[in-house]
Design an enzyme around this catalytic site. Structure first.
Site, PDB file in Angstrom:
ATOM      1  N   GLY A 115      -1.928  18.774 -20.133  1.00  9.45           N
ATOM      2  CA  GLY A 115      -2.002  18.494 -18.654  1.00  9.45           C
ATOM      3  C   GLY A 115      -0.531  19.471 -18.190  1.00  9.45           C
ATOM      4  N   PHE A 157      10.075   9.867 -14.469  1.00  5.11           N
ATOM      5  CA  PHE A 157      10.601   9.345 -13.061  1.00  5.11           C
ATOM      6  C   PHE A 157      11.118  10.325 -12.099  1.00  5.11           C
ATOM      7  CE2 PHE A 157      11.258   6.051 -16.330  1.00  5.11           C
ATOM      8  CZ  PHE A 157      10.972   4.814 -15.463  1.00  5.11           C
ATOM      9  N   VAL A 192       7.349   8.769   8.947  1.00  2.00           N
ATOM     10  CA  VAL A 192       6.029   8.493   9.398  1.00  2.00           C
ATOM     11  C   VAL A 192       5.259   7.780   8.379  1.00  2.00           C
ATOM     12  CG1 VAL A 192       5.539  10.734   8.622  1.00  2.00           C
ATOM     13  CG2 VAL A 192       4.163   9.766  10.232  1.00  2.00           C
ATOM     14  N   GLY A 193       5.922   7.772   7.067  1.00  2.00           N
ATOM     15  CA  GLY A 193       5.027   6.936   6.020  1.00  2.00           C
ATOM     16  C   GLY A 193       5.118   7.722   4.524  1.00  2.00           C
ATOM     17  N   CYS A 210       1.360   9.744  -5.927  1.00  2.00           N
ATOM     18  CA  CYS A 210       1.871   8.454  -6.789  1.00  2.00           C
ATOM     19  C   CYS A 210       1.989   7.082  -6.191  1.00  2.00           C
ATOM     20  CB  CYS A 210       3.073   8.730  -7.553  1.00  2.00           C
ATOM     21  SG  CYS A 210       2.966  10.010  -8.592  1.00  2.00           S
TER      22      CYS A 210
HETATM   23  N1  LIG Z   1       3.419  13.920  -9.424  1.00  2.00           N
HETATM   24  C1  LIG Z   1       4.436  13.217  -9.725  1.00  2.00           C
HETATM   25  O1  LIG Z   1       5.380  13.275  -8.929  1.00  2.00           O
HETATM   26  C2  LIG Z   1       4.671  12.175 -10.825  1.00  2.00           C
HETATM   27  C3  LIG Z   1       5.756  11.751 -11.059  1.00  2.00           C
HETATM   28  C4  LIG Z   1       5.924  10.795 -12.256  1.00  2.00           C
HETATM   29  C5  LIG Z   1       4.608  10.617 -12.826  1.00  2.00           C
HETATM   30  N2  LIG Z   1       3.499  11.038 -12.522  1.00  2.00           N
HETATM   31  C6  LIG Z   1       2.225  10.912 -13.296  1.00  2.00           C
HETATM   32  O2  LIG Z   1       1.995  11.652 -14.283  1.00  2.00           O
HETATM   33  C7  LIG Z   1       0.558  12.047 -14.529  1.00  2.00           C
HETATM   34  C8  LIG Z   1       0.491  13.661 -14.299  1.00  2.00           C
HETATM   35  O3  LIG Z   1       0.397  13.610 -12.503  1.00  2.00           O
HETATM   36  P1  LIG Z   1       0.520  15.149 -12.037  1.00  2.00           P
HETATM   37  O4  LIG Z   1       0.803  15.036 -10.802  1.00  2.00           O
HETATM   38  O5  LIG Z   1       1.240  16.036 -13.030  1.00  2.00           O
HETATM   39  O6  LIG Z   1      -1.090  15.557 -12.244  1.00  2.00           O
HETATM   40  P2  LIG Z   1      -1.718  16.965 -11.905  1.00  2.00           P
HETATM   41  O7  LIG Z   1      -3.126  16.406 -11.412  1.00  2.00           O
HETATM   42  O8  LIG Z   1      -0.809  17.699 -11.072  1.00  2.00           O
HETATM   43  O9  LIG Z   1      -1.961  17.571 -13.519  1.00  2.00           O
HETATM   44  C9  LIG Z   1      -2.725  17.010 -14.399  1.00  2.00           C
HETATM   45  C10 LIG Z   1      -3.432  18.044 -15.267  1.00  2.00           C
HETATM   46  O10 LIG Z   1      -4.023  17.505 -16.210  1.00  2.00           O
HETATM   47  C11 LIG Z   1      -5.204  18.428 -16.517  1.00  2.00           C
HETATM   48  N3  LIG Z   1      -6.132  17.622 -17.474  1.00  2.00           N
HETATM   49  C12 LIG Z   1      -7.007  16.725 -17.161  1.00  2.00           C
HETATM   50  N4  LIG Z   1      -7.597  16.217 -18.121  1.00  2.00           N
HETATM   51  C13 LIG Z   1      -7.275  17.068 -19.030  1.00  2.00           C
HETATM   52  C14 LIG Z   1      -7.697  17.012 -20.335  1.00  2.00           C
HETATM   53  N5  LIG Z   1      -8.627  16.209 -20.919  1.00  2.00           N
HETATM   54  N6  LIG Z   1      -7.357  18.038 -21.247  1.00  2.00           N
HETATM   55  C15 LIG Z   1      -6.321  18.919 -20.569  1.00  2.00           C
HETATM   56  N7  LIG Z   1      -6.067  19.013 -19.345  1.00  2.00           N
HETATM   57  C16 LIG Z   1      -6.425  17.960 -18.676  1.00  2.00           C
HETATM   58  C17 LIG Z   1      -5.630  18.787 -15.240  1.00  2.00           C
HETATM   59  O11 LIG Z   1      -6.305  19.856 -15.280  1.00  2.00           O
HETATM   60  C18 LIG Z   1      -4.272  18.999 -14.362  1.00  2.00           C
HETATM   61  O12 LIG Z   1      -3.815  20.442 -14.291  1.00  2.00           O
HETATM   62  C19 LIG Z   1      -0.182  11.131 -13.531  1.00  2.00           C
HETATM   63  O13 LIG Z   1      -0.237   9.758 -14.231  1.00  2.00           O
HETATM   64  C20 LIG Z   1       1.070  10.643 -12.566  1.00  2.00           C
HETATM   65  O14 LIG Z   1       0.690   9.417 -11.951  1.00  2.00           O
HETATM   66  C21 LIG Z   1       3.428  12.087 -11.519  1.00  2.00           C
END
Ligand SMILES: NC(=O)c1ccc[n+]([C@@H]2O[C@H](COP(=O)([O-])OP(=O)(O)OC[C@H]3O[C@@H](n4cnc5c(N)ncnc54)[C@H](O)[C@@H]3O)[C@@H](O)[C@H]2O)c1
Length: 571
Positions: free
Chosen positions: A59, A216, A324-325, A330
């Site tokens: 990911g 976080f 505004v919200g 997340c």
């Molecule tokens: N975005 C934030 O600020 C944040 C902060 C803390 C935690 N999180 C958590 O972290 C996790 C990821 O969030 P994100 O914002 O990085 O998501 P994102 O959508 O930006 O990235 C996820 C990536 O995973 C890839 N992916 C999905 N399934 C896959 C697989 N089977 N094999 C290989 N690649 C795969 C997708 O193509 C995508 O590029 C979520 O659970 C989210 O809740 C996000």
């Protein structure tokens, strides 16, 4: 329909140091404690554990990309490969036009990726997922876990299919033991289900240890948060293997995070703590926003109320700015997830409590849109409205769940034409979100235009709606610095070669990619229709300056100038 969570996962090996009763009592020592307490934290750990040499991160999104880039940057002797299904995303990570906008991210990536200044590259991006899994001794799973859109729990529960598919792939491909790190935000007890899948599908003799290590970071400040985290949380089973795996991961973070900030807990506490933290943060925003509605009707000023409350050390000042919200991928989904978990546990009152935080957020966005319509004489037909900012917050290009989506939707429904300007949000993401939110995509395309400058967006507009708090929209203080200058590491294997310059953390303000400067409000006034309104959804405007230019300014949680306040306690 309510379900039940599976029975407690029985430890499958004898505990080494931490007993199950300690975990049940919540009396869980940190790894530093296991090693002999804070005073001994610099001693060599007594727990015999393996050193992680190769990491794979599945990911390459907003979390996987920045997190594992910092890990690589701070651990030059560990090879880190970040993989993704998306070829386009990986190609962007391999270039200098990264797929996400995050202050100082490029410098972090380049320093570990680009084999420069005598430091061998140890950060790689690839679509060869199987190879990276096979070679790694530790695998971070950092895939998206959105809200379910189908079946039981639709619109509430977490969609774990991406997570499960990554886990199944690890089980299929792995030919030696692995530590698997849950980086994604998942419902409490997910590790138990994943372990079942791993055990049923793994190659003979291969063992897995699952750790929970939730992230976080906040978008827009990801690098700062990763370099100087409030805490690193690692959850493990209390078995020998669990404690050892946790100790191995502690070593990775201890390369730059003080040991006392690395805390270890049970798997389930760690999984739940991530959801809990996001829900508590959102709860503060909804609380101050609910108060802002009372302020607008009574003449109280929410900024003054917030300051007065935040000075109470029990409350504290952070996350008390009315707006505004909240948006982003997340907060809303994690509230839905926690609320669904409570419902599954037959705790309807608890579920309703957490759900109400999202309800207030929707109410706040709706209230703001209604106020715009009311101020513009209850009709938006043949009126143009400029939207300043489409990202869900400043310093990110991420538009997922941005308040701008529902506001633009509401304004179009009232007949308005819309001009959008955002310095970072990619055009295709804006169209994607707007069309997904509207039953009639043709209407969106005919009413909305996306512009490269704020002046084009404002040309002929009756009002400006500030949705994102980009510094360039503000008029309170001058811009301090344009961009952090980064000195590349001078010599290999020294402090400067592996750590990032402290200047990276100093950049306080960002300016537009497009303009490079603050918005010139005089120029804006020159191109707008009169009377001119600014609806400040972030309370970032000093109203008097703009009023001197002829604008009428409406903020959140303060009665509009000249608006009559009526408090009718009987109605
Ligand atoms: N975005 C934030 O600020 C944040 C902060 C803390 C935690 N999180 C958590 O972290 C996790 C990821 O969030 P994100 O914002 O990085 O998501 P994102 O959508 O930006 O990235 C996820 C990536 O995973 C890839 N992916 C999905 N399934 C896959 C697989 N089977 N094999 C290989 N690649 C795969 C997708 O193509 C995508 O590029 C979520 O659970 C989210 O809740 C996000």
């Amino acid at each position: 329909m309510p379900g039940t969570l599976p029975a407690f996962l029985h430890d499958y090996e004898e505990p080494l140091v931490v007993s199950t009763s300690q975990i049940m009592d919540g009396n869980i020592p940190t790894i530093a404690g296991v090693y002999g307490g804070k005073r001994a934290r610099d001693q060599i750990p007594k727990v015999d554990h393996k050193k992680i040499k190769k990491i794979c991160c599945i990911g390459a999104g907003y979390v996987g990309g920045p997190t594992c880039s910092v890990i690589a940057n701070k651990n030059p002797d560990v090879a880190v490969t970040i993989v993704d299904l998306s070829v386009r995303r990986i190609e962007a990570w391999q270039s200098d036009d990264l797929p996400i906008h995050e202050p100082n991210l490029l410098e972090v990536v380049q320093s570990a990726r680009d084999d420069r200044e005598g430091r061998p590259a140890n950060l790689f991006f690839s679509t060869d997922i199987d190879k990276a899994i096979r070679e790694a001794d530790c695998i971070f799973v950092s895939v998206n876990t959105p809200t379910k859109s189908l079946g039981r729990g639709k619109g509430r529960a977490s969609e774990l299919s991406y997570f499960e598919s990554a886990i199944r792939r690890i089980a299929d491909v792995a030919t030696n033991d692995k530590i698997i790190v849950e980086k994604s935000t998942v419902p409490v007890r997910t590790a138990e289900n994943m372990r079942e899948i791993l055990m049923a599908n793994c190659n003979p003799g291969v063992k897995f240890e699952i750790l929970s290590n939730p992230e976080f970071l906040a978008e827009g400040t990801a690098i700062k948060n990763l370099l100087q985290p409030d805490r690193i949380l690692i959850g493990s089973l209390s078995t020998q293997a669990g404690i050892r795996a946790a100790a191995s991961l502690v070593d990775i973070y201890a390369a730059w995070v003080p040991r006392e900030k690395i805390i270890t807990t049970s798997l389930w506490s760690s999984e739940l703590a991530k959801l809990a933290a996001n829900c508590l943060l959102a709860q503060r925003i909804s609380s101050i926003n609910a108060l802002s509605a009372i302020c607008e009707s009574t003449g109280a000023n929410v900024a003054e109320v917030s300051k007065a409350c935040g000075l109470d050390s029990r409350i504290g000042p952070k996350m008390l700015s009315a707006s505004v919200g909240f948006g982003g991928s997340c907060l809303k989904k994690d509230i839905l997830s926690l609320s669904y978990i409570a419902e599954s546990l037959h705790l309807p009152e608890v579920a309703a409590y957490w759900r109400s935080i999202n309800d207030i957020n929707e109410y706040q966005k709706d209230r703001f849109a209604r106020r715009i319509v009311a101020c513009l004489h209850h009709s938006l037909e043949k009126k143009k409205i400029a939207i300043f900012g489409f990202a869900f917050k400043k310093d990110t290009g991420d538009v997922r769940e941005s308040a701008a989506i529902s506001i633009v939707h509401d304004l179009i429904t009232e007949g308005a034409d819309i001009g959008i300007y955002d310095p970072q949000a990619p055009e295709e993401s804006i169209w994607f979100e707007l069309e997904a939110a509207c039953d009639n995509p043709d209407l969106v395309r005919s009413r909305v235009k996306i512009h490269n400058t704020p002046y084009e967006a404002c040309d002929g507009a009756h009002a400006i709606v500030i949705v994102t708090e980009w510094d360039e929209f503000g008029n309170k203080t001058p811009v301090a610095s344009k961009k952090a200058t980064v000195t590349p590491p001078a010599t290999p294997r020294t402090e400067s070669a592996t750590s990032l310059p402290s200047k990276l953390l100093e950049a306080k303000e960002t300016v537009a990619k497009a303009t490079g400067t603050r918005v010139e409000w005089e120029r804006v006034a020159g191109v707008m229709k009169k009377p001119m309104y600014v609806f400040d959804g972030r309370n970032m405007i000093e109203p008097q300056n703009l009023e001197d230019l002829g604008f009428k300014v409406e903020g959140i949680g303060m009665a509009g100038r000249g608006r009559k306040i009526v408090v009718d306690l009987d109605s």
